[in-house]
Design a protein around this motif. Structure first.
Motif, short mmCIF file in Angstrom:
data_model
loop_
_atom_site.label_atom_id
_atom_site.label_comp_id
_atom_site.label_asym_id
_atom_site.label_seq_id
_atom_site.Cartn_x
_atom_site.Cartn_y
_atom_site.Cartn_z
N ALA A 1 0.83 -1.21 0.00
CA ALA A 1 0.00 0.00 0.00
C ALA A 1 0.87 1.26 0.00
N ILE A 2 1.91 1.26 0.80
CA ILE A 2 2.82 2.40 0.83
C ILE A 2 3.51 2.56 -0.52
N TYR B 1 2.41 1.63 -3.49
CA TYR B 1 1.50 2.17 -4.50
C TYR B 1 1.23 3.64 -4.25
N GLY B 2 1.11 4.02 -3.00
CA GLY B 2 0.90 5.44 -2.69
C GLY B 2 2.04 6.29 -3.18
N LEU B 3 3.25 5.83 -2.98
CA LEU B 3 4.42 6.57 -3.48
C LEU B 3 4.48 6.54 -5.01
N ALA C 1 1.99 6.50 -6.99
CA ALA C 1 0.92 7.34 -7.54
C ALA C 1 1.33 8.81 -7.61
N ILE C 2 2.37 9.18 -6.89
CA ILE C 2 2.83 10.57 -6.92
C ILE C 2 3.39 10.91 -8.30
#
Length: 73
Positions: free
Chosen positions: A12-13, A15-17, A19-20
Motif C-alpha cells: 500500500a505504501i 502504490y501510494g508513493l 501514484a505521486i
C-alpha cells in the motif's frame, strides 16, 4: 500472519508513493499545453492531441501500478 500484514502494508505504501509520479506527470503535461497555447494560440489543437496521448500513457502506468498493488497483496 505478521509477515502477510507487513507485506500488504508495504504494498500500500509502495502504490501510494508510485501514484505521486503520475500525478506530477499529468500536471506537467497540461501545464506545458497551457504554456504552449499562451505562446502560440494557433497550435492549440495539435498540443491538445499530443497532451491526451501522453496523458493516456501516464495513466496506463498508474493503472499498472494499481494492478501490481493488488497482485502483491
Amino acid at each position: 500472519m505478521q509477515i502477510e500484514l507487513a507485506s500488504k502494508g508495504l504494498a500500500a505504501i509502495g502504490y501510494g508513493l508510485a501514484a505521486i509520479g503520475p500525478g506530477v506527470g499529468v500536471g506537467l503535461i497540461f501545464a506545458a499545453v497551457i504554456n504552449g497555447t499562451a505562446r502560440q494560440p494557433e497550435a492549440q489543437g495539435k498540443l491538445i492531441g499530443i497532451a491526451w496521448q501522453t496523458f493516456v500513457l501516464v495513466e496506463a502506468l498508474a493503472l499498472l501500478g494499481f494492478v501490481l498493488f493488488f497482485l502483491a497483496s
